[in-house]
Design an enzyme around this catalytic site. Structure first.
Site, PDB file in Angstrom:
ATOM      1  N   ALA A  74       8.261   3.279   2.383  1.00 45.30           N
ATOM      2  CA  ALA A  74       9.021   4.398   2.906  1.00 45.30           C
ATOM      3  C   ALA A  74      10.415   3.922   3.295  1.00 45.30           C
ATOM      4  CB  ALA A  74       8.301   5.023   4.106  1.00 45.30           C
ATOM      5  N   LEU A  86       0.826  -1.203   0.000  1.00 48.81           N
ATOM      6  CA  LEU A  86       0.000   0.000   0.000  1.00 48.81           C
ATOM      7  C   LEU A  86       0.861   1.254   0.000  1.00 48.81           C
ATOM      8  CD1 LEU A  86      -2.695  -1.022   2.649  1.00 48.81           C
ATOM      9  CD2 LEU A  86      -2.968  -0.942   0.162  1.00 48.81           C
ATOM     10  N   ALA A  87       2.027   1.184   0.656  1.00 53.47           N
ATOM     11  CA  ALA A  87       2.959   2.321   0.723  1.00 53.47           C
ATOM     12  C   ALA A  87       4.347   1.790   1.043  1.00 53.47           C
ATOM     13  CB  ALA A  87       2.512   3.317   1.792  1.00 53.47           C
ATOM     14  N   ASP A 135       2.994  14.176  14.030  1.00 58.03           N
ATOM     15  CA  ASP A 135       3.036  14.415  12.579  1.00 58.03           C
ATOM     16  C   ASP A 135       1.644  14.230  11.973  1.00 58.03           C
ATOM     17  OD1 ASP A 135       4.087  14.971  10.097  1.00 58.03           O
ATOM     18  OD2 ASP A 135       4.799  12.928   9.728  1.00 58.03           O
ATOM     19  N   LYS A 137       2.775  -3.676   8.769  1.00 54.58           N
ATOM     20  CA  LYS A 137       3.902  -2.763   8.561  1.00 54.58           C
ATOM     21  C   LYS A 137       5.189  -3.551   8.777  1.00 54.58           C
ATOM     22  CE  LYS A 137       5.464   1.856   9.960  1.00 54.58           C
ATOM     23  NZ  LYS A 137       5.157   3.010  10.856  1.00 54.58           N
ATOM     24  N   GLN A 154       7.568  -0.711   4.861  1.00 53.83           N
ATOM     25  CA  GLN A 154       6.453  -0.600   3.928  1.00 53.83           C
ATOM     26  C   GLN A 154       5.244  -1.353   4.470  1.00 53.83           C
ATOM     27  OE1 GLN A 154       8.702  -2.170   0.584  1.00 53.83           O
ATOM     28  NE2 GLN A 154       7.338  -3.930   0.445  1.00 53.83           N
ATOM     29  N   VAL A 155       4.078  -1.014   3.918  1.00 56.23           N
ATOM     30  CA  VAL A 155       2.810  -1.511   4.449  1.00 56.23           C
ATOM     31  C   VAL A 155       2.117  -2.391   3.415  1.00 56.23           C
ATOM     32  CG1 VAL A 155       0.560  -0.845   5.381  1.00 56.23           C
ATOM     33  CG2 VAL A 155       2.586   0.548   5.881  1.00 56.23           C
TER      34      VAL A 155
END
Length: 584
Positions: free
Chosen positions: A148, A145-146, A299, A167, A152-153
């Site tokens: 970084a 899904l994402a 954040d 995650k 990552q997820v």
């Protein structure tokens, strides 16, 4: 010894990479000042900053255009990889340390990277959980899904059919970050030992703060605890929630959470009825987090806040959080109320209490700067009142007067600026004062409630009682020491301290001069039988005269250098140099 040697070689290679990246983006002067000059090629800039202080030093290092330098600095961090990107993200929360031009650029840092292959994800999950992927999950989607820099997820399904997100930490990121931290400590200590004007910014303290933040982010169990604490605080709040965390499938490198079916905050149309509901839920949540719970999301950008159809919010990604003690909450409430009433003296006192002055603060000048900022914004119309800009200018005033704020306040400032930006997008014609006044009344009642006043009175009474009880005993001790001749008074004077250093230096040189003279006389006596004459003049006499002239010249040169250095305040600080190679 193979491992330390290999680590040292890797560190040298990394230092060469850092110096190369700095040079490529026009920061070779910074590389030289940081002790990386040996790694900088001849193609780099020859600009040096020796002999400059304050703003001159900054201009010598980064140039007169800070906006352009800020862009280059962001690119440096992006080129250096995950650790430095995260460092930039932490620095973006420190408006008390970083100029506005750099803050604006650092907030653009994105840690999106290429996703890890499924084979790596499988290996990481299975080694961390101690289960095969098929034993832990009924299904596991290969496409993330994402992705970084830290991890990552992926979306997955539990054995009972529950939809979750997993995650997964990036393989090898822990070792890379710890190695980069060692280099950051080295660079920070080297700067502190060689660049006197950088002491205000305390690079080592910044690296320490960064180390705590990023190591906590590397342990997903800590993030899971943050999610659970936030969920507990908002258990009775209908408009705010967090995903459920599955502890049995959560480890340091893997975290499994409930999949939330909700929309994105960025997709909400500003000015709509749903936007109005979201705005009030968001403001209620932030006030509760900061001023009642003392535990807040560090954040809260739109990507970390999901929105359901009824306007309720779901906060995700708790890698960065902030905490405020009860005392800090009271100080913050007092500052907010003082800003609303426009009391300049109270604002200045509150900032001093909230911060840590580095050296002497000129209260009159500081009050004048605070008054200037207040007058600038108090005349603005309610719609034009920019809260984040106001806070930034107050922070700039504090920084100018060498007042260091607690890091948690700095995280809060960044959080407040992010939330204000979201709120203005949700309601473009937002009246800050009209929205904030009801909360201000509640805060005033909280700060000055009967219970709070009673607690303050009781605390003050206990303090006075303790003082009154201890003073007679302490006075008796002083009188006894005076009567027995044991009382000593120490007087410190900076000029006298410097005089002692000068006398010590001159005494040492005089002693060495006497020794040298004695050795010269003895040498002349021993060499006398071998003396020769040139045009009737003794060779030893000629050598002696030349030596005397050289010694006299060197003496006056060294004395003049010492006086000039003393006037400039330049000194060799051995403490930082001794600590340079030691990491606490």
């Amino acid at each position: 010894m193979a491992s330390p040697v290999r680590a040292a070689v890797q560190d040298i290679k990394r230092l060469r990479t850092i110096s190369s990246v700095l040079t490529r983006h026009g920061f070779s002067a910074v590389a030289r000042r940081a002790g990386l000059g040996r790694f900088v090629g001849d193609g780099g800039l020859r600009q040096e900053s020796e002999g400059f202080e304050g703003d001159e030093a900054v201009e010598a290092l980064i140039g007169p255009d800070r906006s352009e330098a800020a862009v280059r600095f962001r690119r440096v961090l992006e080129d250096l990889g995950p650790t430095f990107v995260k460092l930039g993200q932490v620095l973006s929360t420190r408006p008390d340390l970083v100029p506005k031009e750099f803050l604006d650029e650092l907030r653009k840092l994105q840690d999106a990277v290429s996703p890890m292959p499924m084979e790596t994800i499988r290996a990481q999950v299975e080694s961390s959980l101690g289960l095969t992927l098929e034993e832990a999950y009924a299904s596991f989607e290969e496409k993330p899904l994402a992705a970084a820099s830290i991890g990552q997820v992926h979306r997955a399904t539990l054995k009972d059919g529950t939809q979750v997100v997993v995650k997964v930490q990036r393989l090898g990121i822990d070792e890379q970050i710890r190695a980069d931290l060692d280099l950051l400590y080295y660079l920070a200590r080297f700067l502190e030992a060689t660049v006197e004007e950088i002491e205000l910014y305390s690079p080592t303290a910044i690296v320490q703060e960064f180390e705590r933040a990023i190591l906590a982010e590397l342990d997903f169990r800590q993030e899971a605890k943050n999610v659970q604490e936030f969920g507990k605080n908002f258990a009775d709040v209908a408009g705010v929630s967090v995903p459920f965390v599955y502890d049995e499938l959560t480890r340091a490198e893997v975290m499994t959470m409930e999949f939330v079916q909700a929309g994105k905050l960025a997709d909400i149309e500003g000015g709509s009825e749903l936007a109005e509901t979201v705005l009030h839920n968001l403001l209620d949540a932030m006030v509760k987090m900061v001023l009642y719970d003392g535990f807040f999301h560090g954040d809260p950008h739109p990507g970390n806040i999901m929105v359901r159809d009824d306007g309720s919010l779901i906060f995700i990604d708790f890698g960065l959080v902030g905490r405020l003690s009860s005392r800090q909450q009271d100080d913050l409430i007092g500052l907010i109320l003082n800003v609303l009433t426009g009391d300049v003296d109270a604002i200045a006192r509150a900032l001093l209490e909230m911060g840590d002055p580095v050296g002497r603060v000129n209260l009159r000048e500081f009050r004048s700067d605070v008054e200037r900022v207040r007058d600038k914004y108090i005349s603005a119309t309610v719609g034009d009142f920019d809260v984040s800009q106001f806070i930034q200018e107050v922070m700039d005033a504090a920084q100018y007067h060498r007042i260091r704020l607690n890091p948690n306040y700095a995280v809060l400032v960044k959080t407040a600026a992010t939330i204000e930006g979201i709120m203005r997008r949700l309601k473009p014609d937002m009246d800050v004062m009209a929205i904030g006044l009801p909360y201000a009344r509640d805060l005033a009642l909280k700060k000055y409630s009967a219970k709070k006043l009673a607690q303050s009175a009781l605390s003050a009474a206990v303090g006075v009682s303790s003082f009154v009880t201890k003073v007679p005993q302490q006075l008796d001790q002083v009188l006894m020491d005076l009567e027995g001749g044991n009382l000593t008074v120490t007087v410190r004077n900076e000029s006298l301290d410097q005089l002692g250093e000068v006398l010590n230096t001159l005494g040492t040189r005089l002693f060495l001069g006497v020794i040298a003279s004695g050795l010269a006389v003895v040498a002349a006596m021993l060499l006398r039988p071998f003396d020769r004459e040139i045009f009737g003049v003794s060779v030893l006499l000629i050598i002696g005269i030349l030596a005397a002239l050289s010694a006299t010249t060197l003496f006056w040169w060294s004395l003049g250098w010492h006086v000039a250095a003393s006037r400039k305040g330049k000194k060799l600080r051995l403490g930082p140099l001794m600590r340079l190679m030691r990491r606490d």
